[in-house]
Design an enzyme around this catalytic site. Sequence first.
Site, PDB file in Angstrom:
ATOM      1  N   CYS A  45      -4.620 -11.540  -6.680  1.00  0.00           N
ATOM      2  CA  CYS A  45      -3.444 -10.751  -7.086  1.00  0.00           C
ATOM      3  C   CYS A  45      -3.851  -9.521  -7.866  1.00  0.00           C
ATOM      4  CB  CYS A  45      -2.508 -11.591  -7.950  1.00  0.00           C
ATOM      5  SG  CYS A  45      -1.921 -13.074  -7.155  1.00  0.00           S
TER       6      CYS A  45
HETATM    7  C1  BEZ Z   1      -5.317 -15.417  -6.581  1.00  0.00           C
HETATM    8  O1  BEZ Z   1      -4.474 -14.543  -6.676  1.00  0.00           O
HETATM    9  O2  BEZ Z   1      -6.507 -15.189  -6.764  1.00  0.00           O
HETATM   10  C2  BEZ Z   1      -4.940 -16.821  -6.171  1.00  0.00           C
HETATM   11  C3  BEZ Z   1      -3.696 -17.308  -6.490  1.00  0.00           C
HETATM   12  C4  BEZ Z   1      -3.363 -18.591  -6.135  1.00  0.00           C
HETATM   13  C5  BEZ Z   1      -4.268 -19.377  -5.424  1.00  0.00           C
HETATM   14  C6  BEZ Z   1      -5.510 -18.851  -5.085  1.00  0.00           C
HETATM   15  C7  BEZ Z   1      -5.842 -17.568  -5.453  1.00  0.00           C
END
Ligand code: BEZ
Length: 211
Positions: A45
């Site tokens: 994200c």
């Molecule tokens: C991320 O944004 O890195 C992420 C969020 C939830 C699960 C796996 C990765």
Amino acid sequence: MSLRLGDTAPDFTAESTQGKIQFHDWIGSSWAILFSHPRDFTPVCTTELGYVARLKPEFDKRGVKAIGLSIDPVDSHAKWSDDIKSTQGHAPNFPIIADPEKKVANLYGMMHPAHDEVYTVRTVFVIDPKKKIRLLITYPQTTGRNFDEILRVIDSLQLTDAHRVATPVNWKQGEDVIIVPAVTDDEAKQKFPSGWKALTPYLRLTKQPSK
Ligand code: BEZ
């Protein structure tokens, strides 16, 4: 029932990093992309939000406003913005909705409990100035989205709204487009005076008209 292409994007009021937002009023006469991310302070994200901030001039050129969403609260979004700036070089320059009660997430079908019972998946909604949903995509949490592809689709939507054309596989701005089958050759002579190349009677390629 889940949202589908052509549906009116549901209106809502929500808190965001830029204050309270009434969604339809906020869109106004622009296009919009609404995208959810699972949660704050997560690596994928972080890269996505920095990239969307970097793309702001491209969204502005196309008359598109971006808005993110996660179920974390506003103060968490604000703290996380510092990390996004320091790691990605761009802090979010668009609102991020705080949706701790998952009202918007449920309204837009961003919760996929068989994938994750608690956090949203990665969705993207492209919404036009009439508030119609023109594109919806859902990605798993472990895959960062390709926002260049979202821009490419917006270019296609805006072009094909203005002209009776469609865009072929992997089309990019400036490349030849397809005259839609509903346009007869006689009509095409008027609309596309520079002519076209017919590979078959239904596959007619012409220069991209200006928007
Ligand atoms: C991320 O944004 O890195 C992420 C969020 C939830 C699960 C796996 C990765």
